[in-house]
Design a protein around this motif. Sequence first.
Motif, PDB file in Angstrom:
ATOM      1  N   MET A   1       0.861  -1.195   0.000  1.00 28.11           N
ATOM      2  CA  MET A   1       0.000   0.000   0.000  1.00 28.11           C
ATOM      3  C   MET A   1       0.897   1.245   0.000  1.00 28.11           C
ATOM      4  O   MET A   1       1.865   1.326   0.747  1.00 28.11           O
ATOM      5  N   SER A   2       0.581   2.229  -0.855  1.00 23.54           N
ATOM      6  CA  SER A   2       1.405   3.430  -0.984  1.00 23.54           C
ATOM      7  C   SER A   2       1.104   4.405   0.139  1.00 23.54           C
ATOM      8  O   SER A   2       0.113   4.290   0.863  1.00 23.54           O
ATOM      9  N   LEU A   3       2.004   5.432   0.273  1.00 21.38           N
ATOM     10  CA  LEU A   3       1.799   6.459   1.293  1.00 21.38           C
ATOM     11  C   LEU A   3       0.543   7.275   1.007  1.00 21.38           C
ATOM     12  O   LEU A   3      -0.136   7.721   1.940  1.00 21.38           O
ATOM     13  N   LYS A   4       0.187   7.456  -0.275  1.00 19.84           N
ATOM     14  CA  LYS A   4      -1.024   8.191  -0.611  1.00 19.84           C
ATOM     15  C   LYS A   4      -2.250   7.438  -0.127  1.00 19.84           C
ATOM     16  O   LYS A   4      -3.222   8.043   0.350  1.00 19.84           O
ATOM     17  N   ASP A   5      -2.200   6.111  -0.253  1.00 20.51           N
ATOM     18  CA  ASP A   5      -3.313   5.310   0.259  1.00 20.51           C
ATOM     19  C   ASP A   5      -3.417   5.432   1.784  1.00 20.51           C
ATOM     20  O   ASP A   5      -4.525   5.526   2.340  1.00 20.51           O
ATOM     21  N   ASP A   6      -2.267   5.446   2.451  1.00 21.72           N
ATOM     22  CA  ASP A   6      -2.279   5.618   3.913  1.00 21.72           C
ATOM     23  C   ASP A   6      -2.885   6.960   4.311  1.00 21.72           C
ATOM     24  O   ASP A   6      -3.693   7.059   5.257  1.00 21.72           O
ATOM     25  N   ASP A  48       8.068   8.507   6.444  1.00 21.30           N
ATOM     26  CA  ASP A  48       8.531   7.509   5.461  1.00 21.30           C
ATOM     27  C   ASP A  48       8.722   8.102   4.071  1.00 21.30           C
ATOM     28  O   ASP A  48       9.082   7.387   3.124  1.00 21.30           O
ATOM     29  N   LEU A  52      10.874   7.291  -0.414  1.00 20.21           N
ATOM     30  CA  LEU A  52      10.296   7.302  -1.754  1.00 20.21           C
ATOM     31  C   LEU A  52      11.312   7.757  -2.792  1.00 20.21           C
ATOM     32  O   LEU A  52      12.337   8.392  -2.468  1.00 20.21           O
ATOM     33  N   ASP A  53      10.960   7.474  -4.050  1.00 20.16           N
ATOM     34  CA  ASP A  53      11.756   7.969  -5.180  1.00 20.16           C
ATOM     35  C   ASP A  53      11.675   9.480  -5.173  1.00 20.16           C
ATOM     36  O   ASP A  53      10.599  10.040  -4.932  1.00 20.16           O
ATOM     37  N   GLU A  56       8.668  11.083  -6.703  1.00 22.40           N
ATOM     38  CA  GLU A  56       7.348  10.894  -6.091  1.00 22.40           C
ATOM     39  C   GLU A  56       7.135  11.788  -4.863  1.00 22.40           C
ATOM     40  O   GLU A  56       5.994  12.044  -4.456  1.00 22.40           O
ATOM     41  N   ARG A  57       8.237  12.231  -4.290  1.00 20.77           N
ATOM     42  CA  ARG A  57       8.118  12.981  -3.030  1.00 20.77           C
ATOM     43  C   ARG A  57       7.255  14.245  -3.156  1.00 20.77           C
ATOM     44  O   ARG A  57       6.402  14.493  -2.288  1.00 20.77           O
ATOM     45  N   VAL A  60       3.519  13.290  -3.186  1.00 18.33           N
ATOM     46  CA  VAL A  60       3.023  12.810  -1.903  1.00 18.33           C
ATOM     47  C   VAL A  60       2.941  13.969  -0.889  1.00 18.33           C
ATOM     48  O   VAL A  60       1.985  14.068  -0.108  1.00 18.33           O
TER      49      VAL A  60
END
Length: 346
Positions: A1-6, A48, A52-53, A56-57, A60
Amino acid sequence: MSLKDDLANIRDQALSEIKNVSDVSTLNQKIRVSFLGKRGKITKVLRDIKNLDPKERPEVGKYSNIVRNKIQDAVAKKNQELKQALLNQKLKDEKIDVTLPGSPVPKGSPHVIQSIIDHICDIFLGMGYQVLSGPEVEEEKYNFERMNLPKYHPARDMQATFYITNDILMRTQTSPMQARVLEKYDFSKGPLKMISPGIVFRRDNDDPTHSHQFHQVEGLVIDKNIKMSDLKGTLEYLIHQLFGDKFDIRLRPSYFPFTEPSVEVDMTCFNCMGKGCNICKNTGWIEVLGAGMVHPNVLKMAGIDPKEYGGFAFGLGPDRFAMLRYGVKDIRDFYLDDVRFLSQFD
C-alpha cells in the motif's frame, strides 16, 4: 500500500470520527491532536517520505497538505457546530419570559424612631428653627455645670451617668448643645431658634419604659421679650402636627435645674381621649416632655445678660412619642432589630 493510500485512509478515518464526535473537548483534545499533532498520524506517515523515489516525493507532499487541510477544515466546521449547539441548548434551558411579572425586591424603610425624629425636624424647620447636632462623648462642664448643675448638686443623682474619665462622659441629655451654642451665638444675626436631636446614655434599663440608650430632641429659643405663652403655643403646635388637632396639652409646675419656672407637659390620653383610663391613671392626661423658661444662670455662664435676653427650652423623647403614637408598650422593642416588628411601621 502506498503512502497516498495511507493518507487517504487517515483522512477517511478522521472525517468519520469528526462527524460522530459530540463535544468540543473530545474534538480538540483527542481527534485534532491524534491526526494533526506533532506526533499525529499524518506526521508518522510523512516520516517515510524519505524512502520514496525523489520524483514521487513532491506529489506525496502535496497530497499530504490536501489531506491535512481537509481535516483542519472539518475540525473547524465541527467545532463551530458544537459550540452553536451548546449555545442553543443554553438559550433553551435558560430562556427568560419577559412577559412574566418581575420578582419583588425587598424594600427597606427608615427606623420608626428615625421617622419620628425626621417628622419633628420638619415641623421645626417650618417654624424657622435650625437643626444642630453635638458630640455624644461630652465634657462634664457642658453636660452639667453649664446647665446649672454644679458638682455635688443633688439633681445629678437623677441621671445615672456613664463616666469615661472624671471630666468626660457619655452625655445624659442633649441639653449641652444649649451651652455650646449660647457661648458662640451672635445675637446681631437675630434670635436663636434651634433644636438638637441625638442619642443620650444613662445606666437605666430596669423596666419596659427605660433603656440605657435612647433619643432626645432639645429645643431652645433665646430673644428679647420671650414669654411662657410662646413656649405653650410652640408645643401645642408640635403636638397637633404629630398627633392631630383633637389632642390638647396642659402645663404642670415642675423642677429642672436649667429652667425657671419649669413645667411638665401633658397631652390628652390617646387611649381614652381625656375620659380617664388605666393607662393615664384616670387623669385623662399623659406626660410627654419637660420644658421651662431658661434659667438666668445658664445665660450668665454663656456671657449673656439675662436682663436683656430670655427664652424657653424643652426636651422631648422621640422614643416615647413613638410608643404613644403606635401603642408600643416596651421601649426595648425598638432596639431588638426584629424586622417583623419594625416593618409594621412602614
